[in-house]
Design a protein around this motif. Structure first.
Motif, PDB file in Angstrom:
ATOM      1  N   PHE A  41       0.823  -1.208   0.000  1.00  0.00           N
ATOM      2  CA  PHE A  41       0.000   0.000   0.000  1.00  0.00           C
ATOM      3  C   PHE A  41       0.858   1.259   0.000  1.00  0.00           C
ATOM      4  CE2 PHE A  41      -3.954  -2.238   1.715  1.00  0.00           C
ATOM      5  CZ  PHE A  41      -4.632  -2.094   0.516  1.00  0.00           C
ATOM      6  N   ASN A  42       1.984   1.224   0.710  1.00  0.00           N
ATOM      7  CA  ASN A  42       2.872   2.392   0.697  1.00  0.00           C
ATOM      8  C   ASN A  42       3.411   2.636  -0.712  1.00  0.00           C
ATOM      9  OD1 ASN A  42       2.574   2.925   3.420  1.00  0.00           O
ATOM     10  ND2 ASN A  42       4.358   1.719   4.025  1.00  0.00           N
ATOM     11  N   GLY A  43       3.823   1.552  -1.368  1.00  0.00           N
ATOM     12  CA  GLY A  43       4.297   1.694  -2.744  1.00  0.00           C
ATOM     13  C   GLY A  43       3.203   2.149  -3.686  1.00  0.00           C
ATOM     14  N   PHE A  44       2.015   1.618  -3.497  1.00  0.00           N
ATOM     15  CA  PHE A  44       0.856   1.967  -4.311  1.00  0.00           C
ATOM     16  C   PHE A  44       0.525   3.449  -4.177  1.00  0.00           C
ATOM     17  CE2 PHE A  44      -3.947   0.845  -4.865  1.00  0.00           C
ATOM     18  CZ  PHE A  44      -3.923   1.261  -6.191  1.00  0.00           C
ATOM     19  N   SER A  45       0.512   3.935  -2.930  1.00  0.00           N
ATOM     20  CA  SER A  45       0.181   5.334  -2.664  1.00  0.00           C
ATOM     21  C   SER A  45       1.156   6.271  -3.372  1.00  0.00           C
ATOM     22  CB  SER A  45       0.207   5.595  -1.156  1.00  0.00           C
ATOM     23  OG  SER A  45      -0.015   6.958  -0.868  1.00  0.00           O
ATOM     24  N   THR A  46       2.435   5.917  -3.330  1.00  0.00           N
ATOM     25  CA  THR A  46       3.450   6.758  -3.967  1.00  0.00           C
ATOM     26  C   THR A  46       3.370   6.681  -5.489  1.00  0.00           C
ATOM     27  OG1 THR A  46       4.938   6.449  -2.081  1.00  0.00           O
ATOM     28  CG2 THR A  46       5.928   7.187  -4.153  1.00  0.00           C
ATOM     29  N   ALA A  47       3.225   5.464  -6.005  1.00  0.00           N
ATOM     30  CA  ALA A  47       3.260   5.251  -7.452  1.00  0.00           C
ATOM     31  C   ALA A  47       2.102   5.924  -8.167  1.00  0.00           C
ATOM     32  CB  ALA A  47       3.274   3.755  -7.766  1.00  0.00           C
ATOM     33  N   CYS A  48       0.923   5.915  -7.538  1.00  0.00           N
ATOM     34  CA  CYS A  48      -0.283   6.388  -8.244  1.00  0.00           C
ATOM     35  C   CYS A  48      -0.824   7.704  -7.715  1.00  0.00           C
ATOM     36  CB  CYS A  48      -1.365   5.307  -8.207  1.00  0.00           C
ATOM     37  SG  CYS A  48      -0.929   3.826  -9.136  1.00  0.00           S
ATOM     38  N   ALA A  49      -0.052   8.392  -6.881  1.00  0.00           N
ATOM     39  CA  ALA A  49      -0.480   9.714  -6.419  1.00  0.00           C
ATOM     40  C   ALA A  49      -0.633  10.639  -7.622  1.00  0.00           C
ATOM     41  CB  ALA A  49       0.548  10.286  -5.445  1.00  0.00           C
ATOM     42  N   GLY A  50      -1.727  11.361  -7.663  1.00  0.00           N
ATOM     43  CA  GLY A  50      -1.937  12.306  -8.747  1.00  0.00           C
ATOM     44  C   GLY A  50      -2.524  11.710 -10.007  1.00  0.00           C
ATOM     45  N   THR A  51      -2.945  10.438  -9.961  1.00  0.00           N
ATOM     46  CA  THR A  51      -3.598   9.849 -11.134  1.00  0.00           C
ATOM     47  C   THR A  51      -4.841  10.648 -11.478  1.00  0.00           C
ATOM     48  OG1 THR A  51      -2.804   7.629 -10.559  1.00  0.00           O
ATOM     49  CG2 THR A  51      -4.677   7.762 -12.065  1.00  0.00           C
ATOM     50  N   GLU A  52      -4.966  11.042 -12.732  1.00  0.00           N
ATOM     51  CA  GLU A  52      -6.054  11.927 -13.135  1.00  0.00           C
ATOM     52  C   GLU A  52      -7.197  11.156 -13.779  1.00  0.00           C
ATOM     53  OE1 GLU A  52      -4.440  14.999 -15.580  1.00  0.00           O
ATOM     54  OE2 GLU A  52      -3.220  15.848 -13.961  1.00  0.00           O
ATOM     55  N   ALA A  53      -8.325  11.856 -13.942  1.00  0.00           N
ATOM     56  CA  ALA A  53      -9.486  11.261 -14.588  1.00  0.00           C
ATOM     57  C   ALA A  53      -9.115  10.789 -15.987  1.00  0.00           C
ATOM     58  CB  ALA A  53     -10.626  12.268 -14.661  1.00  0.00           C
ATOM     59  N   GLY A  54      -9.605   9.603 -16.345  1.00  0.00           N
ATOM     60  CA  GLY A  54      -9.299   9.042 -17.657  1.00  0.00           C
ATOM     61  C   GLY A  54      -7.984   8.301 -17.714  1.00  0.00           C
ATOM     62  N   GLU A  55      -7.334   8.059 -16.548  1.00  0.00           N
ATOM     63  CA  GLU A  55      -6.039   7.384 -16.519  1.00  0.00           C
ATOM     64  C   GLU A  55      -6.107   6.076 -15.736  1.00  0.00           C
ATOM     65  OE1 GLU A  55      -2.710  10.910 -16.887  1.00  0.00           O
ATOM     66  OE2 GLU A  55      -3.207  10.156 -14.893  1.00  0.00           O
ATOM     67  N   TYR A  56      -5.199   5.199 -16.104  1.00  0.00           N
ATOM     68  CA  TYR A  56      -5.005   3.935 -15.394  1.00  0.00           C
ATOM     69  C   TYR A  56      -3.569   3.887 -14.899  1.00  0.00           C
ATOM     70  CZ  TYR A  56      -4.150  -1.028 -14.659  1.00  0.00           C
ATOM     71  OH  TYR A  56      -3.782  -2.232 -14.106  1.00  0.00           O
ATOM     72  N   CYS A  57      -3.373   3.527 -13.627  1.00  0.00           N
ATOM     73  CA  CYS A  57      -2.039   3.562 -13.023  1.00  0.00           C
ATOM     74  C   CYS A  57      -1.618   2.182 -12.529  1.00  0.00           C
ATOM     75  CB  CYS A  57      -2.022   4.547 -11.851  1.00  0.00           C
ATOM     76  SG  CYS A  57      -0.440   4.585 -10.965  1.00  0.00           S
ATOM     77  N   TYR A  58      -0.359   1.844 -12.833  1.00  0.00           N
ATOM     78  CA  TYR A  58       0.284   0.617 -12.348  1.00  0.00           C
ATOM     79  C   TYR A  58       0.789   0.913 -10.943  1.00  0.00           C
ATOM     80  CZ  TYR A  58       3.638  -3.370 -12.651  1.00  0.00           C
ATOM     81  OH  TYR A  58       4.341  -4.532 -12.452  1.00  0.00           O
TER      82      TYR A  58
END
Length: 333
Positions: A41-58
């Motif tokens: 979850f810590n890695g997830f929070s950092t990796a996908c912070a700021g993901t915008e509408a219409g986007e998919y994040c790894y």
């Protein structure tokens, strides 16, 4: 005397090894999984912070995304984002301690009217989701999908589930899973799909409405059950799934069960949701507890929430002369 001492030392040594082995088993169950979950979850929070509408994040390893004709998208790695209209399908790999793996990813559908938040999906390990390519102008890519979750979870802290959430400060949103129309005003966990033979929906915030026999063609046939099913927070509902039938067939998804209250075990298995990074959630995830109160006759059970917020979409349904039975269990009558 020396022989006795030697036997005693060997016995104590053997006992220590057995104790360590037993502790290791406990460590696997009670320490390793929660520790790995926090790391993920810590890695997830950092990796996908700021993901915008219409986007998919790894968000955490391992995740695979495909484009047209199921061709894998190459060089798609941790923290990368893709426009969802480029994606045909997504697979988040199930938990594996040996491979340091629990696929996590975040998907945000495009905003409604260019400014109002739409749905968010979080794929928790072992989830496959694929766009149905329906010619529906009102739906974004991946707003209509088929899906599958893993049938077995190696660890309760790292399950395989599809989490769907609308923004509690805006109107309810729609999506279509396995050809069935859903309207969500809150948050739900969906499992099954694929070859599992079922679809299960557990509501953890607000309400989910299901239109049981109105499929992707939008046509209700004579004899269809078209009255929508209301599933409030704290309840679940299940339907059989025939994966071999086409998505437009009414034989693909069978009759939905009666809604049933989530059990204490169900609620315990959902506590991992409280660890979702706060920057990913539209609304706070508050897992209720079951309270037993003595009444006239049998002991009565009700759900206790630490805040009224998960109940707010349900309250108007319970403020009528003949409220639904679930209102009593939710403590709203």
């Amino acid at each position: 005397m020396m022989k006795r001492m030697l036997h005693l030392v060997l016995f104590v040594g053997l006992l220590s090894l057995l104790s360590v082995a037993g502790l290791q088993g406990q460590t696997d169950d009670s320490v390793v999984c929660p520790t790995f979950q926090r790391q993920a979850f810590n890695g997830f929070s950092t990796a996908c912070a700021g993901t915008e509408a219409g986007e998919y994040c790894y968000g955490y390893n391992s995740v695979v995304a495909t484009q047209a004709e199921n061709a894998p998208i190459e060089d798609f790695t941790l923290g990368d984002r893709l426009a969802i209209d480029e994606i045909e399908s997504i697979t988040s790999q199930p938990y594996s301690r040996e491979d340091d793996q629990w696929g996590l990813s975040l998907l945000r559908l495009p905003d409604v009217n260019a400014s109002e938040p739409n749905l968010r999906y979080i794929l928790f390990g072992g989830v496959e989701i694929a766009d149905t390519d329906e010619p529906d102008a009102t739906f974004s890519p991946l707003q209509s999908f088929v899906f599958a979750t893993a049938e077995e979870n190696a660890c309760v802290d790292t399950p395989s589930t599809l989490f769907v959430q609308s923004d509690c400060d805006f109107d309810a949103r729609q999506f279509r899973a396995e050809g069935v129309n859903f309207t969500i005003d809150g948050a739900a966990v969906i499992t099954g799909g694929g070859e599992t033979g079922f679809i299960n929906v557990q509501v953890i915030y607000g309400l989910v409405y299901i239109e049981p026999d109105v499929y992707s063609d939008g046509v209700a046939e004579p004899g269809d059950v078209t009255e929508r099913i209301t599933v409030p927070v704290g309840y679940s509902v299940t339907a059989p799934l025939n994966f071999g039938e086409p998505i437009t067939s009414e034989d693909r998804v069978g009759d939905w069960s009666e809604i049933t209250p989530l059990t204490a075990e169900d609620l315990a298995n959902l506590t991992f949701l409280r660890s979702i990074p706060q920057n990913f959630g539209y609304c706070p995830i508050l897992i209720p507890t079951i309270r037993q109160a003595s009444g006239v006759g049998d002991v009565q059970e009700t759900l206790r929430f630490s805040s009224v917020r998960p109940l707010q979409p349900v309250i108007p349904l319970c403020g009528v002369d003949a409220p639904p039975e679930f209102c009593t269990y939710l403590g709203l009558t």
